[in-house]
Scaffold this motif. Structure first.
Motif, short mmCIF file in Angstrom:
data_model
loop_
_atom_site.label_atom_id
_atom_site.label_comp_id
_atom_site.label_asym_id
_atom_site.label_seq_id
_atom_site.Cartn_x
_atom_site.Cartn_y
_atom_site.Cartn_z
N PHE A 84 29.41 21.18 9.88
CA PHE A 84 30.21 22.03 8.59
C PHE A 84 30.74 23.28 8.66
O PHE A 84 31.87 23.80 8.75
N GLU A 85 31.01 23.76 9.78
CA GLU A 85 31.44 25.34 10.72
C GLU A 85 32.58 24.79 11.13
O GLU A 85 33.52 25.85 11.10
N ALA A 86 33.05 23.86 11.74
CA ALA A 86 33.97 23.05 11.73
C ALA A 86 34.93 22.70 10.55
O ALA A 86 36.48 23.22 10.77
N CYS A 87 34.48 22.23 9.81
CA CYS A 87 34.95 22.38 8.37
C CYS A 87 35.53 23.38 8.03
O CYS A 87 36.86 23.58 6.99
N GLU A 88 34.90 24.51 7.89
CA GLU A 88 34.89 25.75 7.04
C GLU A 88 36.18 26.60 7.85
O GLU A 88 37.09 26.86 7.77
N LYS A 89 36.68 26.34 9.55
CA LYS A 89 37.46 26.76 10.26
C LYS A 89 39.18 26.02 9.82
O LYS A 89 40.15 26.91 9.36
N VAL A 90 39.08 24.35 9.18
CA VAL A 90 39.87 24.13 8.98
C VAL A 90 40.38 24.29 7.56
O VAL A 90 41.26 24.34 7.02
N ALA A 91 38.97 24.20 6.31
CA ALA A 91 39.82 25.13 5.37
C ALA A 91 40.73 26.35 5.64
O ALA A 91 40.89 26.29 4.66
N LYS A 92 40.00 26.71 6.36
CA LYS A 92 40.31 28.84 6.76
C LYS A 92 41.88 28.32 6.90
O LYS A 92 42.93 28.50 6.47
N LYS A 93 42.11 27.50 7.72
CA LYS A 93 43.39 27.31 9.20
C LYS A 93 44.17 26.90 7.69
O LYS A 93 45.11 27.03 7.71
N LYS A 94 44.00 26.32 6.94
CA LYS A 94 45.26 25.50 6.07
C LYS A 94 44.61 25.38 4.82
O LYS A 94 45.69 25.24 3.76
N GLN A 95 44.26 26.70 4.73
CA GLN A 95 43.64 27.63 2.69
C GLN A 95 44.09 26.79 2.35
O GLN A 95 44.52 26.58 0.72
#
Length: 227
Positions: free
Chosen positions: A129-140
């Motif tokens: 979940f934390e990794a998905c959240e980071k990717v979502a923020k990076k990729k907007q």
């Protein structure tokens, strides 16, 4: 549930298209694929399988004891007095109840296996979940769907697949696309079916199963317990 998931997915997409260009960017990941690549997940499944095997062997040992009690009762029934028969029947019924209670405790709904699975899988799920959240923020990304969830995804465009980015965030990325690893599913424990002796009744009034033996041609034996 799936129909509800489909409606929810359609609603989320509708909201995304009405919020403007910046909110229209979305993606999806496959959490099962990701967890199958994580060593800690494979370790958790191995531990669960070990526990499951141990508990199943304990149940099988208890069933053998029950089988022995029943065999002895059948062999000695003709020379037993009524009080002795009642005592033997009570011993058999008590053993049956103990086995059922232990099986439910370990493998039943919210039993020990269920709780242990939640305990071991939660850290892995949190990490994903934390990794998905980071990717979502990076990729907007405004929305990230999970292909492995109960949400019904009738079509997934590979252009919106961010699974590999999550794997990279977890340090599991590869130059070529990762191939699915073993899921490490926990073994499903299904106690073997056993024949039913029509001549022996439990306190519930229904024939009880005979573990590992054929029903003997004996006179009907009924529990003397008052209804």
């Amino acid at each position: 549930m799936k129909n509800f998931g489909g409606l929810l997915l359609a609603l989320l997409l509708l909201i995304a298209t009405t919020l403007g260009a910046n909110a229209q960017k979305f993606g999806w990941v496959d959490s099962e694929f990701i967890m199958a690549k994580m060593p800690e997940y494979a370790k958790a499944q191995q531990e669960l399988n070990t526990l499951s095997d141990t508990w199943q062997k304990e149940i099988e040992a208890q069933q053998k004891d029950l089988d022995k009690l029943y065999h002895n009762y059948q062999a000695e029934e003709v020379v037993l007095t009524e009080p002795m028969k009642k005592k033997r029947q009570d011993e058999i019924l008590k053993k049956e109840q103990e086995i059922k209670a232990y099986r439910n405790k370990q493998f039943g709904y919210e039993g020990q296996l269920f709780k242990k699975r939640q305990e071991l899988n939660k850290p892995v799920q949190d990490k994903v979940f934390e990794a998905c959240e980071k990717v979502a923020k990076k990729k907007q990304l405004a929305v990230v769907f999970d292909k492995a969830s109960d949400l019904t995804m009738l079509y997934t465009n590979p252009a919106h697949d961010y699974t590999e980015f999550v794997l990279e965030e977890l340090g599991l990325g590869a130059e070529d696309r990762n191939q699915p690893g073993p899921k490490g599913a926990v073994k499903t424990v299904a106690p073997p079916k056993t024949p039913v002796d029509p001549n022996f009744e439990s306190d519930s009034g229904t024939p009880e199963p005979v573990i590992g033996t054929k029903a003997a041609a004996k006179p009907a034996v009924r529990s003397t317990k008052k209804k």
